[in-house]
Design a protein around this motif. Structure first.
Motif: not given
Length: 134
Positions: A122-128, A130-134
């Motif tokens: 994906i190119g980022s961590s799962p936490s990072e 998730r932030k793009t989804l908010l």
């Protein structure tokens, strides 16, 4: 006249070979669909190639060769991609769930391994992400 009969015999033989090839292709295609279905139904559990081979009543080596030949992927690559897709879907549906809960729901046994796999694809961590989804 003899030449004509020989030609007809060859034509019939060729038609028979074509039919056999088509049947073999149909059989292989059916196996590929069954493998994909098995992965989709069991993705959230530990899957071993032996389990799939036993379920389909074929050898493990034939299973591995067949799937790679038709899809270009190993079964485990397909499984991991399917799990990742399911994780992404669950992350959107349950934004408040923990990463650990969701990766466990999708069959990832190690959160650290999952995070590494996620970042690679994906190119980022799962936490990072998730932030793009908010």
């Amino acid at each position: 006249m003899l030449r004509h009969k020989k030609s007809l015999l060859l034509d019939c033989h060729s038609d028979s070979q074509i039919a056999d090839s088509k049947n073999l292709l149909d059989e292989k295609s059916t196996y590929i669909q069954e493998i994909a279905y098995y992965v989709q139904e069991h993705f959230n559990h530990k899957i071993q190639l032996e389990d799939i081979a036993q379920e389909l009543n074929i050898s493990k080596s034939y299973l591995v060769h067949l799937f790679k030949e038709f899809t270009g992927y190993t079964i485990m690559e397909y499984l991991m991609q399917y799990r990742l897709t399911q994780f992404l879907n669950l992350l959107k549906m349950y934004p408040n769930a923990t990463i650990k809960q969701l990766c466990s729901e999708c069959g990832f046994e190690s959160e650290a391994h999952f995070s590494s796999f996620f970042k690679k694809h994906i190119g980022s961590s799962p936490s990072e992400y998730r932030k793009t989804l908010l």
